[in-house]
Design an enzyme around this catalytic site. Structure first.
Site, short mmCIF file in Angstrom:
data_model
loop_
_atom_site.label_atom_id
_atom_site.label_comp_id
_atom_site.label_asym_id
_atom_site.label_seq_id
_atom_site.Cartn_x
_atom_site.Cartn_y
_atom_site.Cartn_z
N GLY A 127 0.91 -1.19 0.08
CA GLY A 127 -0.04 0.08 0.16
C GLY A 127 0.86 1.39 0.01
N ASP A 175 -8.63 -2.62 -0.53
CA ASP A 175 -9.51 -1.28 -0.18
C ASP A 175 -9.69 -0.44 -1.41
OD1 ASP A 175 -10.07 -2.15 2.44
OD2 ASP A 175 -8.22 -0.86 3.32
N ARG A 627 0.18 -34.90 -14.34
CA ARG A 627 -1.21 -35.00 -15.27
C ARG A 627 -1.37 -33.67 -15.89
NH1 ARG A 627 -5.26 -37.81 -11.79
NH2 ARG A 627 -4.34 -39.65 -12.86
N GLY A 636 -16.81 -19.26 -29.80
CA GLY A 636 -17.08 -19.23 -31.21
C GLY A 636 -15.59 -19.38 -31.94
#
Length: 841
Positions: A127, A175, A627, A636
């Protein structure tokens, strides 16, 4: 692509590598202050982009405290060290408050620790306090090194070699309290947590006719409260930047009772934790509850969300935002010179920009100063265009003036949904209806698209009729893909019968085609010579004239959720034989909304048990199975979902129509995954757009990967299908649909005011437009002018902004790719002023 194009791309690639060479450089990355979802995605992007360009990248654990303490707190990062962290909330490198860094002695230790490792480039994720500290450190750097040399801690050669420190910041804060950026990392995910709770609360509140007071985070900034209120249609919201006027207690009670009188069975009040009145006195949740109970006698409950808002999986938006910002931060560091001031990588509309850190921090502090001095209008303006737009939109949609106080326009405005359903359509309709009524128009709803339009399925729709629509998926008005071409005469007759003076179309590519047909028919039917505007709404995000479409964000979250669900189920089956039975995966959310069914399975006990144990089982399964998951997305011929879903989920490859591929590319990807499986990374993800290739189908790719990967990895496939169109809309789609539709109605009202009376015929190109976001601007573009930008055969725009991010996905997956960077390293002013209307995400 011809040979010249390939050659040009290779030249561009070489220039890019040369321009971004990080050889001999070291980058330190740290997270500081409060944690935020998406920080890990930012860390991953910094590490991988840094390694990609040849730099060394170091983790600085525990923020500035780790920098001061040194030792094992500063460790060189590897490519594998940031794998499988995209979907993890919080920050894997930790964050801590550090009093020592606020002293010169502490900063001396930090400088020594960095110099010992050759780190002269710092990427700080945090921040305004964290970024301010970094800037002070940068300014003092040369003096700190001289003092270390005088003390004998380092030698003069080290002083000269590490003479200056470059600092780039990324804002990680749920925030969204940092000026200069439209969205901070973590904000969208926090909104997901809030809206999940609100959706769940609304069901119980309706059952018992209760009032709920929901307190959200935001001690000094009301962004979360404001956007949550906008996204759920809250009755009242309390913010620190915009306190309620004197006498708000009576006004709020009147508003709540009026809503109950309209047969609304619940009230939602959202309070930022830092809410104040005009005298800067706190307004608490308990105060509000006591007021409602005492004045109205309503059954009222308080829910304080607290740190739930910081937790959980980051949203697709935050993953993409953090990845973009992380890569841009590395580019900024490598382009920096000794004279380059510290900068913040920010989001402006749909573009990554660099802003002066000092100016942004100063403006952020000015907001608090304005609130302390009770200059609340200044505070709202300083907070930025996104905040101000949200606040103005909320006020227009939440508070209805009495009918006798609304100046009537004597105009009828119709709203229609066209094409496939998209999450967020209902929020857009609600916004349009309420803004139209507030502007004095009579609002008409057209049901079942152009087909219903031709049949006269048109009814007046009122303010209360659209209550509660923001959180509902699909299209309540009904939508069809039918184009108007064959029914133009009937549609013109209906427009004449209902005296329709303007038309708002919300939909996808069919809506775009329909608008073109209506435009072309104006010469034959004067009834069509009215202001018409289209708001893009389609999961495919393939409408020319806009970078974003309503519904695309929800679909992206579906894709990332589906991948994680597939991985977890796979691990379950590997380690628990009782799960090796046919299972149909249905997406579930905390609000019990299941796409494609009226009955939610979210309350099923067995499924909840599975979900609760998934994380532990995944940990136990980690590293035991190699895997690769192959997932087919919709869209589309438009590869937006596959490409951006791949970026958000950390895919190894994403096959799209816009970038042709052949068997050699497939083989290369298999080899890439084979090499990957030799490392500690045991998972692979491949996405395929449904129409990317006529011959290389999902089944073909699955079989190819399975055969070529035999003995190294096995494969699983998942076709997501229409679940991407269903479900409750994401906070982004609710907010985006609400704001863009409100802006479309304002445009309609302005057009109608330009031609008072009912005799005006609108025939100019600029009276029939598509409204969309283009880079940093919100643009109304005449639909006829967009023809030249459209590939009608494949139903996509000829140029698509997200293709520039495709190399980013490849780079982060360890492929060689050309990534466009700006030749200029000039910082932009915090609030650039131009002629165009800014687009605040």
């Amino acid at each position: 692509m011809d040979d010249d194009d390939v050659a040009n791309r290779k030249v561009s690639f070489r220039k890019c590598l040369e321009h971004l060479s990080g050889a001999g450089k070291a980058i330190g990355v740290l997270t500081s202050g409060g944690d935020a979802q998406g920080m890990n995605a930012a860390v991953r992007a910094v590490v991988r982009m840094g390694i990609y360009v040849g730099a060394k990248v170091y983790f600085i654990y525990e923020g500035y405290q780790g920098m001061v303490d040194g030792g094992r707190n500063i460790v060189e990062a590897s490519w594998e060290s940031v794998s499988s962290i995209l979907q993890v909330g919080g920050t894997i490198i930790g964050s801590a408050r550090c009093k020592a860094f606020r002293t010169r002695e502490g900063r001396l230790k930090a400088a020594q620790n960095l110099v010992q490792r050759g780190i002269t480039n710092l990427c700080v994720i945090g921040g305004d306090g964290s970024l301010t500290g970094a800037n002070i450190f940068r300014k003092e750097w040369s003096g700190l090194l001289e003092e270390l040399a005088q003390n004998g801690e380092i030698d003069q050669e080290q002083v000269q070699k590490h003479a200056y420190l470059n600092v780039v910041g990324m804002v990680g804060s749920i925030d969204n309290d940092f000026c200069g950026t439209d969205m901070t990392i973590g904000t969208d995910s926090a909104l997901h947590r809030i809206i999940e709770v609100v959706d769940a609360i609304m069901t119980t509140a309706q059952s018992h006719q209760r009032t709920f007071v929901l307190e959200v985070m935001g001690r000094h900034c009301g962004y979360l409260a404001l956007v949550s209120a906008l996204a759920c249609g809250a009755d009242w919201v309390f913010l620190p930047e915009s306190p309620p006027e004197e006498g708000w207690q009576e006004d709020m009670c009147i508003k709540l009772s009026e809503n109950r009188a309209r047969k609304k069975r619940l009230n939602i009040i959202i309070v930022a934790e830092g809410a104040i009145d005009t005298q800067n006195k706190p307004i608490t949740s308990e105060q509000i509850k006591e007021l409602v109970v005492k004045q109205l006698g309503y059954d009222t409950r308080v829910t304080i969300l607290g740190h739930v808002q910081r937790g959980g999986t980051p949203s697709a938006f935050d993953r993409i935002l953090a990845s973009r910002m992380g890569v841009e931060a590395v580019v900024a560091l490598l382009q920096a010179t000794p004279e380059t001031p510290a900068c913040v990588v920010s989001l402006s509309g749909n573009q990554a920009v660099r802003l002066p850190l000092v100016e942004c921090v100063q403006m952020t502090q000015d907001v608090q100063k304005a609130m302390d001095e009770r200059r609340f209008k200044d505070a709202v303006q300083l907070r930025g265009r996104s905040f101000e737009t949200n606040l103005n939109t909320y006020k227009r949609l939440a508070i209805k003036l009495p009918d006798d106080q609304i100046v009537k326009s004597n105009c009828n405005v119709a709203v229609i949904n066209v094409g496939a359903p998209a999450a967020g359509m209902n929020a857009a309709v609600r916004s349009a209806v309420r803004v139209g009524i507030a502007d004095g128009h009579k609002m008409l709803a057209i049901y079942d698209g152009f087909e219903g339009f031709a049949k006269g399925q048109i009814k007046e729709i009122g303010w209360g009729d659209v209550g509660g629509w923001t959180g509902q998926g699909g299209s309540i008005l009904g939508t069809k893909r039918t184009l108007p071409g064959k029914s133009l005469e009937d549609i013109a007759a209906q427009m004449r019968t209902h005296s329709i003076n303007a038309l708002l179309i919300i939909g996808g590519f069919e809506a775009y085609l329909g608008l073109l047909e209506l435009s072309a028919a104006r010469d034959r039917y004067e009834e069509l010579c009215v202001p018409m505007v289209m708001v893009p709404a389609t999961v495919s995000n393939n409408v020319p004239g806009s970078d974003f479409s309503i519904g695309a964000d929800t679909a992206l979250n579906t894709i990332t959720d589906a991948f994680e669900s597939a991985v977890l189920l796979s691990d379950l089956r590997d380690h628990h034989p009782e799960f090796c039975i046919p299972i149909c995966i249905l997406p579930t959310t905390i609000s019990n909304n299941v796409p494609g069914t009226d009955v939610s399975l979210g309350s099923d006990t067995g499924l909840n048990v599975v979900v609760e144990t998934c994380d532990r089982i995944k940990q136990s399964a980690s590293g035991t199975k190699r895997r690769v998951f192959i997932i087919e997305t919709m869209g589309g011929y438009c590869g937006y979902l596959a490409n951006m879903g791949g970026l958000a989920a950390g895919a190894d490859a994403a096959y799209i129509f816009e970038e042709p591929f052949d068997i050699r590319d497939l083989q290369s990807n298999v080899e890439h995954l084979t090499e990957k499986m030799k490392t500690t990374i045991q998972r692979g993800l491949v996405l395929r757009n449904e129409s990317c290739s006529e011959n290389y189908t999902t089944d073909f790719i699955y079989q190819l990967y399975s055969e070529e990967g035999k003995g190294v990895f096995d494969c699983r496939k998942n076709v997501l299908g229409h679940m991407q169109q269903g479900g409750a809309p994401s906070p982004f789609d609710r907010n985006f649909g609400t704001k863009i539709s409100a802006r479309a109605m304002q445009w309609i009202s302005t057009k109608l005011k330009e031609a008072p009376g009912k005799g005006k015929r609108f025939t100019s190109e600029d009276s029939i437009c598509v409204l969309g976001i283009s880079k940093r601007n919100l643009l109304f573009q005449p639909v006829t002018q967009l023809r030249k930008d459209t590939d009608f055969e494949h139903r996509i725009p000829k140029e698509q902004w997200w293709l520039k991010l495709r190399p980013l996905m490849k780079i982060l997956a360890k492929y060689k790719a050309s990534y466009e960077v700006s030749e200029s390293n000039q910082l932009e002013p915090v609030h650039p002023r131009g002629h165009e209307e800014p687009a605040a995400i």
